[in-house]
Scaffold this active site. Sequence first.
Site, PDB file in Angstrom:
ATOM      1  N   LYS A   1       0.861  -1.189   0.000  1.00  0.00           N
ATOM      2  CA  LYS A   1       0.000   0.000   0.000  1.00  0.00           C
ATOM      3  C   LYS A   1       0.894   1.234   0.000  1.00  0.00           C
ATOM      4  O   LYS A   1       1.805   1.336   0.830  1.00  0.00           O
ATOM      5  CB  LYS A   1      -0.867  -0.057   1.256  1.00  0.00           C
ATOM      6  CG  LYS A   1      -1.873   1.051   1.385  1.00  0.00           C
ATOM      7  CD  LYS A   1      -2.768   0.776   2.586  1.00  0.00           C
ATOM      8  CE  LYS A   1      -3.599   1.989   2.926  1.00  0.00           C
ATOM      9  NZ  LYS A   1      -4.436   1.756   4.103  1.00  0.00           N
TER      10      LYS A   1
ATOM     11  N   HIS B   1      -0.295   4.524   0.062  1.00  0.00           N
ATOM     12  CA  HIS B   1      -0.857   5.723   0.698  1.00  0.00           C
ATOM     13  C   HIS B   1      -1.173   5.393   2.171  1.00  0.00           C
ATOM     14  O   HIS B   1      -0.963   4.256   2.613  1.00  0.00           O
ATOM     15  CB  HIS B   1      -2.114   6.181  -0.040  1.00  0.00           C
ATOM     16  CG  HIS B   1      -3.206   5.152   0.002  1.00  0.00           C
ATOM     17  ND1 HIS B   1      -3.216   4.062  -0.818  1.00  0.00           N
ATOM     18  CD2 HIS B   1      -4.307   5.061   0.784  1.00  0.00           C
ATOM     19  CE1 HIS B   1      -4.294   3.333  -0.560  1.00  0.00           C
ATOM     20  NE2 HIS B   1      -4.962   3.910   0.417  1.00  0.00           N
TER      21      HIS B   1
END
Length: 254
Positions: A132, A134
């Site tokens: 991921k 963000h």
Amino acid sequence: MADTVLSTVTEAYVRQDSANQEEQRDPMEGFRSIFISDALSIGALKFGSFALKSGRSSPYFFNAGLLCSGPLLDTLASSYAALIATQYPRDSFDVLFGPAYKGIALAGATALCLHRDHAISVSYAYNRKEAKTHGEGGWVVGAELKGKRVLILDDVITAGTAIRQAIDGITNEGGTVVGVVVALDREEVGGGIEVVPGGKSAVKDVDDTFLGGKGAVKAVVRMRDLIAWLDKNGRQDDVVSMQAYWEKYGVKDV
Ligand SMILES: O=P(O)(O)OC[C@H]1O[C@H](OP(=O)(O)OP(=O)(O)O)[C@H](O)[C@@H]1O
């Protein structure tokens, strides 16, 4: 004649193991029996003839992905929790880790069962398959692994690829893997249709390579348990097929 010898060798092996278990009043026996019955009832465990990726023709097949209801997850996670509570000293691990995707539910549900059934409080974590980029980002979701002793929970080890990746990831995060728990150990030597002389199982290889070869990879059910269960439940045709497969591909190193 050959059949007689074959079944005598296998039966002796299974019988010895059962005797050892009985002697030690194996607390896992009840869990195993319920686990096998539940898995059979929904087709997660099947006996017959199945072509494996390895090219082998297996007399049984296990698909943990079908154990996907509350009661079935309860059976599965309760079995993992009982195995962990009886096989790993309480002060030897800090975090349960479930490799994505199938390991995720296993880690969470087993942490719950350890708390509920064994008064063992343990954290759990799992990984993202795709990092991921963000928000908080990262590979791990859940408990921090840095400086922690980690037990990996997965459904099966086939070639060992997923476990190796999990061990790499955990090590990169600063954790130390101290054990691996799976639902089923097929107890068969790696390779294809032909067995490599002196070859070992993927489970043994993971244990030797990463865990010091001390038997820190444990399974709720092993192939020999399936044979013993079939025998106990009068399924002699399946026993014969399983024994023949065991003679051909079964590990002889445990
Ligand atoms: O020992 P191996 O040869 O790696 O095979 C076993 C792995 O394969 C499956 O997961 P998979 O990687 O398919 O991911 P999934 O959990 O998302 O299905 C399974 O859940 C194990 O993690």
